[in-house]
Design a protein around this motif. Structure first.
Motif, mmCIF file in Angstrom:
data_model
loop_
_atom_site.group_PDB
_atom_site.id
_atom_site.type_symbol
_atom_site.label_atom_id
_atom_site.label_comp_id
_atom_site.label_asym_id
_atom_site.label_seq_id
_atom_site.Cartn_x
_atom_site.Cartn_y
_atom_site.Cartn_z
ATOM 1 N N PHE A 57 -9.691 -6.614 -37.820
ATOM 2 C CA PHE A 57 -10.700 -7.114 -36.891
ATOM 3 C C PHE A 57 -11.376 -5.962 -36.150
ATOM 4 N N LYS A 58 -10.594 -4.960 -35.782
ATOM 5 C CA LYS A 58 -11.187 -3.787 -35.128
ATOM 6 C C LYS A 58 -12.199 -3.122 -36.061
ATOM 7 N N LYS A 59 -11.898 -3.072 -37.341
ATOM 8 C CA LYS A 59 -12.818 -2.493 -38.316
ATOM 9 C C LYS A 59 -14.126 -3.284 -38.351
ATOM 10 N N VAL A 60 -14.015 -4.603 -38.237
ATOM 11 C CA VAL A 60 -15.206 -5.461 -38.214
ATOM 12 C C VAL A 60 -16.074 -5.113 -37.008
ATOM 13 N N ILE A 61 -15.449 -4.953 -35.854
ATOM 14 C CA ILE A 61 -16.198 -4.611 -34.645
ATOM 15 C C ILE A 61 -16.868 -3.247 -34.800
ATOM 16 N N TYR A 62 -16.149 -2.307 -35.405
ATOM 17 C CA TYR A 62 -16.726 -0.985 -35.625
ATOM 18 C C TYR A 62 -17.932 -1.044 -36.563
ATOM 19 N N GLU A 63 -17.957 -2.036 -37.454
ATOM 20 C CA GLU A 63 -19.073 -2.172 -38.390
ATOM 21 C C GLU A 63 -20.311 -2.760 -37.719
ATOM 22 N N ALA A 64 -20.130 -3.384 -36.553
ATOM 23 C CA ALA A 64 -21.266 -3.992 -35.848
ATOM 24 C C ALA A 64 -22.216 -2.908 -35.356
ATOM 25 N N ASP A 65 -23.485 -3.264 -35.258
ATOM 26 C CA ASP A 65 -24.473 -2.323 -34.730
ATOM 27 C C ASP A 65 -24.368 -2.208 -33.213
ATOM 28 N N TYR A 66 -24.025 -3.333 -32.568
ATOM 29 C CA TYR A 66 -23.925 -3.351 -31.107
ATOM 30 C C TYR A 66 -22.768 -4.255 -30.670
ATOM 31 N N THR A 67 -22.037 -3.792 -29.663
ATOM 32 C CA THR A 67 -21.041 -4.631 -29.001
ATOM 33 C C THR A 67 -21.433 -4.723 -27.538
ATOM 34 N N VAL A 68 -21.698 -5.933 -27.075
ATOM 35 C CA VAL A 68 -22.151 -6.107 -25.695
ATOM 36 C C VAL A 68 -21.011 -6.630 -24.827
ATOM 37 N N PRO A 69 -21.014 -6.266 -23.532
ATOM 38 C CA PRO A 69 -19.936 -6.660 -22.622
ATOM 39 C C PRO A 69 -20.089 -8.091 -22.120
ATOM 40 N N ASP A 70 -19.479 -9.037 -22.819
ATOM 41 C CA ASP A 70 -19.543 -10.443 -22.447
ATOM 42 C C ASP A 70 -18.241 -10.822 -21.759
ATOM 43 N N GLY A 71 -18.196 -10.669 -20.456
ATOM 44 C CA GLY A 71 -16.983 -10.989 -19.701
ATOM 45 C C GLY A 71 -16.831 -10.052 -18.525
ATOM 46 N N ILE A 72 -16.530 -10.638 -17.376
ATOM 47 C CA ILE A 72 -16.372 -9.828 -16.167
ATOM 48 C C ILE A 72 -15.205 -8.855 -16.300
ATOM 49 N N GLY A 73 -14.221 -9.225 -17.142
ATOM 50 C CA GLY A 73 -13.081 -8.334 -17.342
ATOM 51 C C GLY A 73 -13.498 -6.997 -17.921
ATOM 52 N N ILE A 74 -14.465 -7.002 -18.819
ATOM 53 C CA ILE A 74 -14.957 -5.754 -19.403
ATOM 54 C C ILE A 74 -15.670 -4.920 -18.343
ATOM 55 N N ILE A 75 -16.456 -5.583 -17.510
ATOM 56 C CA ILE A 75 -17.175 -4.885 -16.438
ATOM 57 C C ILE A 75 -16.192 -4.243 -15.462
ATOM 58 N N LEU A 76 -15.158 -4.985 -15.067
ATOM 59 C CA LEU A 76 -14.158 -4.458 -14.133
ATOM 60 C C LEU A 76 -13.378 -3.314 -14.759
ATOM 61 N N ALA A 77 -13.040 -3.452 -16.042
ATOM 62 C CA ALA A 77 -12.300 -2.392 -16.732
ATOM 63 C C ALA A 77 -13.108 -1.101 -16.767
ATOM 64 N N ALA A 78 -14.387 -1.218 -17.057
ATOM 65 C CA ALA A 78 -15.251 -0.040 -17.108
ATOM 66 C C ALA A 78 -15.313 0.656 -15.752
ATOM 67 N N LYS A 79 -15.345 -0.131 -14.681
ATOM 68 C CA LYS A 79 -15.344 0.452 -13.329
ATOM 69 C C LYS A 79 -14.041 1.177 -13.056
ATOM 70 N N LEU A 80 -12.922 0.559 -13.438
ATOM 71 C CA LEU A 80 -11.616 1.180 -13.231
ATOM 72 C C LEU A 80 -11.495 2.493 -14.002
ATOM 73 N N LEU A 81 -12.153 2.555 -15.147
ATOM 74 C CA LEU A 81 -12.128 3.769 -15.960
ATOM 75 C C LEU A 81 -13.179 4.783 -15.507
ATOM 76 N N GLU A 82 -13.875 4.436 -14.417
ATOM 77 C CA GLU A 82 -14.887 5.302 -13.799
ATOM 78 C C GLU A 82 -16.062 5.583 -14.739
ATOM 79 N N THR A 83 -16.348 4.602 -15.601
ATOM 80 C CA THR A 83 -17.525 4.669 -16.492
ATOM 81 C C THR A 83 -18.231 3.314 -16.417
ATOM 82 N N PRO A 84 -18.802 2.995 -15.287
ATOM 83 C CA PRO A 84 -19.350 1.652 -15.078
ATOM 84 C C PRO A 84 -20.475 1.287 -16.046
ATOM 85 N N LEU A 85 -20.487 0.017 -16.422
ATOM 86 C CA LEU A 85 -21.545 -0.528 -17.270
ATOM 87 C C LEU A 85 -22.682 -1.050 -16.408
ATOM 88 N N GLU A 86 -23.870 -1.088 -16.978
ATOM 89 C CA GLU A 86 -25.046 -1.554 -16.239
ATOM 90 C C GLU A 86 -24.878 -3.003 -15.776
#
Length: 248
Positions: A57-86
């Motif tokens: 499944f990870k390989k499938v995601i890597y084959e995608a042209d774009y992966t968009v952040p659908d979920g507040i959990g992804i947004i919060l994780a990016a902030k915690l990693l100090e690389t915030p998403l738009e």
């Protein structure tokens, strides 16, 4: 090498780091105009966690042209990693934007997935709300992912947009398996979008969406169905916090 600021990595998955408007105007609308082929994954914490457990499944995601952040959990994780998403880019909203664009430009759409009655109702809703869209075809979600004949039948309709509402990872795996049969098109897994279009499910009120509490609204509406998913969200956040240094 300098990291591309147009993406942010969360648990080895690169997410589009632009507003929804920028993403559509800069990438997706031009792809539709020029008859290009693009595969979009709308990823929430469940999908990211599944990718950690399932290499295929990870390989499938890597084959995608774009992966968009659908979920507040992804947004919060990016902030915690100090690389915030738009911003969060919700799959349902993105699907509506694609339908609006298709209506404005007379494009064709194929609708694959959901129960037969839900699929039928969703397509009728699209026909009523977006009269300039050409319905290339539709098929319910009761299909075998190995059914190449169905994929060839869909490809023969030459759709500009293919929305697949079969739930993850089936919808993404189907797209990855068969997108090469198509000459062009924007492909996206849309989860429960058909249910909302068909009136079988309701989206959270706007205020809940703005407050990033859509997940909590869904939990209140479907506690038995959503409880395990909510636990996965908290497990995802716990993992991000625990392994913050490794993921940065």
């Amino acid at each position: 090498m300098q990291k591309d600021r147009r993406s942010v990595t969360v648990m080895d998955i690169d997410f589009v780091n632009r507003t929804q408007y920028q993403f559509l105007v800069e990438d997706i609308f031009p792809a539709l105009q020029h008859k290009e082929k693009k595969f979009i994954v709308t990823a929430n914490p469940e999908i990211v966690m599944k990718a950690q457990e399932d290499d295929a499944f990870k390989k499938v995601i890597y084959e995608a042209d774009y992966t968009v952040p659908d979920g507040i959990g992804i947004i919060l994780a990016a902030k915690l990693l100090e690389t915030p998403l738009e911003e969060r880019i919700a799959g349902f909203d993105l699907a509506l934007d694609l339908l609006n664009y298709a209506d404005e430009h007379g494009l064709s759409c194929y609708f694959l997935g959901a129960k037969e009655e839900v699929n039928e109702k969703a397509v009728k809703r699209v026909q009523a709300d977006y009269p300039n869209i050409h319905i290339a075809g539709r098929h319910n979600g009761y299909f075998d992912i190995g059914d190449r004949d169905l994929a060839e039948e869909i490809a023969a309709t030459a759709p500009d947009i293919v929305l697949v509402a079969a739930g993850f990872p089936k919808q993404e795996k189907w797209i990855a398996a068969y997108k090469d049969l198509f000459d062009h098109g924007v492909f996206m897994g849309v989860g429960g979008t058909f249910d909302i279009l068909a009136g079988e499910a309701k989206r959270a009120p706007e205020i809940w969406v703005k407050l990033n509490l859509e997940w909590f609204y869904r939990l209140l509406q479907q506690p038995k169905v959503r409880f395990k998913r909510t636990l996965k969200l908290f497990g995802f956040m716990r993992d991000i916090i625990k392994n913050k240094k490794r993921y940065k």
